[in-house]
Design a protein around this motif. Structure first.
Motif, PDB file in Angstrom:
ATOM      1  N   LYS A   1      30.108  39.596  45.828  1.00 43.03           N
ATOM      2  CA  LYS A   1      30.458  38.183  45.906  1.00 43.03           C
ATOM      3  C   LYS A   1      29.312  37.389  46.533  1.00 43.03           C
ATOM      4  O   LYS A   1      28.714  37.840  47.513  1.00 43.03           O
ATOM      5  CB  LYS A   1      31.716  37.996  46.742  1.00 43.03           C
TER       6      LYS A   1
ATOM      7  N   LYS B   1      37.399  30.894  36.129  1.00 40.58           N
ATOM      8  CA  LYS B   1      36.556  29.746  36.533  1.00 40.58           C
ATOM      9  C   LYS B   1      35.234  30.247  37.103  1.00 40.58           C
ATOM     10  O   LYS B   1      34.163  29.724  36.785  1.00 40.58           O
ATOM     11  CB  LYS B   1      37.286  28.899  37.570  1.00 40.58           C
ATOM     12  N   THR B   2      35.294  31.239  37.981  1.00 40.00           N
ATOM     13  CA  THR B   2      34.086  31.818  38.563  1.00 40.00           C
ATOM     14  C   THR B   2      34.114  33.320  38.396  1.00 40.00           C
ATOM     15  O   THR B   2      35.192  33.934  38.310  1.00 40.00           O
ATOM     16  CB  THR B   2      33.957  31.476  40.059  1.00 40.00           C
ATOM     17  N   TRP B   3      32.924  33.901  38.385  1.00 37.38           N
ATOM     18  CA  TRP B   3      32.787  35.330  38.101  1.00 37.38           C
ATOM     19  C   TRP B   3      31.816  35.971  39.086  1.00 37.38           C
ATOM     20  O   TRP B   3      30.911  35.309  39.596  1.00 37.38           O
ATOM     21  CB  TRP B   3      32.243  35.537  36.682  1.00 37.38           C
TER      22      TRP B   3
ATOM     23  N   PHE C   1      29.997  31.788  29.474  1.00 37.95           N
ATOM     24  CA  PHE C   1      29.720  32.565  30.664  1.00 37.95           C
ATOM     25  C   PHE C   1      28.830  33.740  30.258  1.00 37.95           C
ATOM     26  O   PHE C   1      28.969  34.278  29.171  1.00 37.95           O
ATOM     27  CB  PHE C   1      31.028  33.100  31.267  1.00 37.95           C
TER      28      PHE C   1
ATOM     29  N   SER D   1      36.672  38.116  37.532  1.00 36.89           N
ATOM     30  CA  SER D   1      37.077  36.802  38.032  1.00 36.89           C
ATOM     31  C   SER D   1      38.395  36.963  38.769  1.00 36.89           C
ATOM     32  O   SER D   1      39.288  37.686  38.309  1.00 36.89           O
ATOM     33  CB  SER D   1      37.250  35.814  36.879  1.00 36.89           C
TER      34      SER D   1
END
Lengths: 98, 395
Positions: free
Chosen positions: B80, B72-74, B32, B67
């Motif tokens: 956002k 999983k997502t950032w 990431f 996150s």
């Protein structure tokens, strides 16, 4: 409409493609373009110039029409070809490594 | 069934390692933020899915990432994807990467100076976040230790930051000086029993404690001896590398100093040495077993001039007696030709039973032990140089 080309990592942060296009209100100067970048892409605030002092980050330089504008005053008007969208305003990072 | 998540910050991105409770097989996700330095990432004790990451670059400065789904997502807090990035007036809706020293007339301190390498005074300049410490109780509250040394706090999930300027404004501030690696708040311990008490450590100013939630601070360096500074017993100026404690008795602190492994039984008011039979008392990491408050781990490094394990043997040392008597833990670790370093935030313990221990190296290996250090295995071997390792037990 002013075209701006950013380094790879900043394009990723802003989630844009190869270049961004911006409306700049008033005179198109170095400072007003940076203001506009930060207004439309606030996640880039602080990454090109310091939050507080507004100084260009030391590993970045500004170019337009083959001219190095890195040390120019923030109020310097950009070349006509940048203002009318023929040429991009370039934010370039120092080359990593040696 | 419980699982374990190891958060690894490296020189070129972040990685998330996950396993079930056995901790034998691991999935590696990442990188990431590829290409960026991830000095530290840490999950909220109050919400394991909330993770904060410090992303920085010499080119582009500081970014804070968050996150809300366990890595999983950032996103940058306040940004956002798909949500408006400006308010009705066109102004940015967040200042998630703005770390401005507090110079306000009301509660701020003047932007004073600190000591530079050559002894002259030098203004404070923000460079990066070294350590993020989420609140023990509120997922939206998080502290950031930064270079140049200061402590910041966010109460809105990292969207904006305010300096706790009483630390930088301490009367000794002008005497603080950077080490070769800079001058940063790199350790933050939130007292597990007293919410008003916080410990921090600065290289190379020393350790400090607040008992009023960060308004005022006192140096807690009595008993430290540092032969590399003009007054070895000075109130400040000690190069503290890391501090750890156990939640059941937060007043007992273990410190890995530039040289010397130290212990305090009185919340840092006084320290005594517990280096004992270590092959070298130089090092960076120190940590405490999750279920045995008197079991402590360090990884000796040869010296301040040679940042690698003595004799090319990577050995974790464990003391079950709170210091002084140390045993080498070597099973599964390279015992020849090993010349990596282990940086100060690159060791962590999980709360499983038996306790798991993890550490990462500048060679890109992350080692784990699922039995308190008796046996080790490489979880992943070829990451970029590891800056930090944290671990979460997930439901």
């Amino acid at each position: 409409m002013i075209r701006v080309v950013l380094p790879y990592h900043l394009r990723n942060l802003a989630m844009i493609g190869s270049e961004m296009q911006l409306e700049v209100s008033g005179d198109a100067t170095i400072a007003s373009v940076l203001d506009s970048i930060e207004q439309y892409y606030p996640m880039l605030t602080g990454t090109i110039r310091d939050h507080t002092t507004k100084k260009r980050r030391p590993f970045l330089r500004f170019y337009a029409c083959g001219e190095d504008l890195s040390l120019a005053e923030p109020g310097t008007r950009l070349p006509d070809k940048v203002i009318n969208g023929e040429e991009p305003f370039l934010v370039i990072g120092a080359v990593a490594g040696g | 069934m419980k699982g374990v998540r190891v958060l690894v910050g490296t020189k070129k991105g972040a990685f998330v390692l996950t396993s079930d409770a056995k901790r034998l097989k691991w999935d590696v996700s990442g990188p990431f933020f590829a290409g960026w330095e991830i000095y530290h990432m840490k999950g909220s004790p109050a919400d394991p899915n909330r993770i904060y990451a410090s992303q920085s670059s010499g080119w582009f400065g500081q970014i804070v990432q968050r996150s809300d789904d366990g890595g999983k997502t950032w996103f940058q807090p306040g940004f956002k994807p798909g949500e408006p990035t400006t308010n009705d007036q066109g102004m940015p809706v967040t200042e998630s990467n703005k770390f401005a020293y507090d110079v306000s007339d009301t509660d701020g301190k003047p932007l004073t100076t600190h000591q530079w390498y050559d002894g002259t005074q030098h203004p404070w300049e923000f460079k990066r976040v070294w350590h993020m410490e989420p609140s023990l109780t509120d997922p939206n509250t998080v502290y950031a230790g930064v270079e140049d040394a200061a402590l910041f706090k966010s109460t809105d999930g990292g969207s904006s930051w305010k300096e706790l300027s009483g630390l930088r404004g301490h009367k000794t501030g002008a005497q603080w000086a950077p080490g070769a690696g800079g001058m940063a708040v790199h350790t933050i311990i939130l007292d597990q029993k007293n919410p008003q008490r916080i410990y921090i450590a600065i290289s190379s100013a020393g350790a400090f404690r607040t008992d009023d939630g960060g308004k005022s601070w006192k140096p807690i360096n009595k008993g430290l001896s540092s032969l590399y500074i003009p007054d070895p017993h000075a109130e400040v100026g000690h190069c503290v590398h890391h501090i750890a404690n156990h939640p059941s008795r937060p007043e007992v602190l273990f410190m890995q100093k530039h040289w010397d492994v130290m212990r305090s039984d009185d919340a840092g008011d006084s320290w005594y040495e517990i280096s004992g039979n270590l092959p070298s008392d130089f090092g960076f990491v120190v940590d405490v077993h999750a279920h045995e408050p008197n079991t402590v781990y360090v990884i000796p490094i040869k010296s301040d001039s040679e940042h690698f394990p003595p004799d090319g043997k990577l050995r974790v040392y464990r003391s079950r007696s709170g210091g002084n008597e140390w045993e080498a833990l070597t099973k599964g670790l390279p015992q020849k030709d090993c010349y990596v370093n282990i940086l100060r935030d690159a060791m962590a313990v999980d709360t499983m039973d038996p306790c798991g221990i993890y550490f990462g190296t500048t060679g890109g290996q992350v080692y784990g032990s699922a039995d308190g250090g008796d046996n080790w295995n490489p979880i992943v071997q070829n990451l970029p140089s590891v800056c930090s390792v944290e671990v979460q037990v997930i439901p």
